[in-house]
Design a protein around this motif. Sequence first.
Motif, PDB file in Angstrom:
ATOM      1  N   GLY A   1       0.805  -1.209   0.000  1.00 30.91           N
ATOM      2  CA  GLY A   1       0.000   0.000   0.000  1.00 30.91           C
ATOM      3  C   GLY A   1       0.844   1.267   0.000  1.00 30.91           C
ATOM      4  O   GLY A   1       2.052   1.243   0.241  1.00 30.91           O
ATOM      5  N   THR A   2       0.171   2.377  -0.246  1.00 34.34           N
ATOM      6  CA  THR A   2       0.826   3.678  -0.267  1.00 34.34           C
ATOM      7  C   THR A   2      -0.069   4.710   0.402  1.00 34.34           C
ATOM      8  O   THR A   2      -1.295   4.539   0.459  1.00 34.34           O
ATOM      9  CB  THR A   2       1.135   4.127  -1.714  1.00 34.34           C
ATOM     10  N   SER A   3       0.535   5.782   0.902  1.00 33.04           N
ATOM     11  CA  SER A   3      -0.234   6.849   1.552  1.00 33.04           C
ATOM     12  C   SER A   3      -0.467   8.035   0.610  1.00 33.04           C
ATOM     13  O   SER A   3      -0.723   9.147   1.062  1.00 33.04           O
ATOM     14  CB  SER A   3       0.499   7.326   2.811  1.00 33.04           C
ATOM     15  N   LEU A   4      -0.382   7.816  -0.708  1.00 30.78           N
ATOM     16  CA  LEU A   4      -0.563   8.913  -1.661  1.00 30.78           C
ATOM     17  C   LEU A   4      -1.970   9.506  -1.600  1.00 30.78           C
ATOM     18  O   LEU A   4      -2.171  10.679  -1.918  1.00 30.78           O
ATOM     19  CB  LEU A   4      -0.259   8.434  -3.084  1.00 30.78           C
TER      20      LEU A   4
ATOM     21  N   ARG B   1       1.980   2.624   6.994  1.00 35.11           N
ATOM     22  CA  ARG B   1       1.616   3.002   8.362  1.00 35.11           C
ATOM     23  C   ARG B   1       0.774   4.271   8.421  1.00 35.11           C
ATOM     24  O   ARG B   1       0.109   4.523   9.432  1.00 35.11           O
ATOM     25  CB  ARG B   1       2.888   3.182   9.211  1.00 35.11           C
ATOM     26  N   ARG B   2       0.756   5.076   7.360  1.00 33.39           N
ATOM     27  CA  ARG B   2      -0.042   6.309   7.375  1.00 33.39           C
ATOM     28  C   ARG B   2      -1.401   6.141   6.699  1.00 33.39           C
ATOM     29  O   ARG B   2      -2.158   7.108   6.611  1.00 33.39           O
ATOM     30  CB  ARG B   2       0.723   7.447   6.682  1.00 33.39           C
ATOM     31  N   GLU B   3      -1.723   4.973   6.211  1.00 30.88           N
ATOM     32  CA  GLU B   3      -3.023   4.790   5.566  1.00 30.88           C
ATOM     33  C   GLU B   3      -4.138   4.833   6.602  1.00 30.88           C
ATOM     34  O   GLU B   3      -4.015   4.281   7.697  1.00 30.88           O
ATOM     35  CB  GLU B   3      -3.057   3.466   4.808  1.00 30.88           C
ATOM     36  N   SER B   4      -5.230   5.468   6.228  1.00 26.08           N
ATOM     37  CA  SER B   4      -6.342   5.645   7.168  1.00 26.08           C
ATOM     38  C   SER B   4      -7.122   4.347   7.346  1.00 26.08           C
ATOM     39  O   SER B   4      -7.220   3.520   6.431  1.00 26.08           O
ATOM     40  CB  SER B   4      -7.283   6.743   6.665  1.00 26.08           C
TER      41      SER B   4
ATOM     42  N   VAL C   1      -3.264  11.414  -4.769  1.00 23.78           N
ATOM     43  CA  VAL C   1      -4.049  10.506  -5.610  1.00 23.78           C
ATOM     44  C   VAL C   1      -5.490  10.458  -5.122  1.00 23.78           C
ATOM     45  O   VAL C   1      -5.756  10.440  -3.918  1.00 23.78           O
ATOM     46  CB  VAL C   1      -3.416   9.089  -5.596  1.00 23.78           C
ATOM     47  N   ASP C   2      -6.410  10.423  -6.078  1.00 26.72           N
ATOM     48  CA  ASP C   2      -7.838  10.335  -5.770  1.00 26.72           C
ATOM     49  C   ASP C   2      -8.163   8.974  -5.164  1.00 26.72           C
ATOM     50  O   ASP C   2      -7.717   7.925  -5.662  1.00 26.72           O
ATOM     51  CB  ASP C   2      -8.646  10.537  -7.059  1.00 26.72           C
TER      52      ASP C   2
END
Length: 366
Positions: A230-233, A264-267, A239-240
């Motif tokens: 995953g990414t926190s973009l 780790r920053r993904e909601s 990113v939309d």
Amino acid sequence: MSPRTLAFVESPVQLLNVLEWAHARGHTADRAPGPGGTASGARPESGLTLVVLSPTDPMSRGQLRRMAQLARDEGHEVRWEEARGGAGAPLRTIGGLAGPLRRAARVVMGDPFSRYVQLLLTITRARELVVVDDGTATMEFVGQLARGERLVRWHRKGGRRGPRDLVLGPVSAVARRRLTPRGERRRVEVFSSMPIDETPQGVTVTANRFAWTRARFGPPAVIAGADLVGTSLVETGVVDADRYVDAVRALARAHGAIRYFAHRRESTEKLHRLAVETGLQIVRPELPLELIARRGPIGRTILSFPSTVVHTLPLALAGTEVRVTVCDIEPSWLTAHASPRAQGFLSGVTGTARDVHRLARTAQAG
């Protein structure tokens, strides 16, 4: 006795890269790994003190706690600072660190863009400064330093400067001057696994090969199928969210991915949506992904969007059967608020990655 080297970290990945730097410099005790891949019988003193400027989010704090124990296993002292624990925390933290900081001969930092680190740089008299990777931001930092630009994170570049930026502008300017080499009076090293094309004059660039990670963990068991990183973009406004979920769903379907390793920053809300709409098993790693992958088990294919791991995982997993595959960010996925710099930077992250497989755009669409 004051430590010769102070290292300031604010994230688990920064702490990992300080351990890699210490290993490369010979600060790590020489002994075999103990049970479970962790070191045993460490020396009580290595001359390196790691100062954790603790963030507030629980995911980062948990990973940092575990990384701090690995650092202690290596014989390093760890000083945990609740640097964001209330209104008076920054003043107390900086006041408590001022003495050791002035006496330290070397300062290692993981994030030169951090306001905290920039404030600490105005205090230090160290003649040697070391910047270890804070992910792909290191590429932007080195380029800005080479061009004499102000220090600003890539996803904010081109945006309007807010009141806080204007107030702290002089601090950032002092930090940039501190990070500029001055012969024997001040040496600057960048310890990085990132590709660095613009090397500032006088700066020493040392390659991070993830030797400590490979020596302490693995090799991993490799299992059939794919894992997705995953990414926190979305969280950073680049990113939309709808486009991101669609892309993850298409990738999982096309490659038979089962697990999604969350950044780790993904909601929590986004991760719940991904679990419901894609059927992926959401995994919140307890350690940086380089260590998780090296310990295994890990899928034969790792799918990732442009991020640090497309550079670091091939190094951490060298000698294994695992293939890292990167999916580019389509221009149509970007939000209206994304920095004008975003698309070019993300394309550069992918284009400069070594030992990775790039998906064709038709394959990304699923």
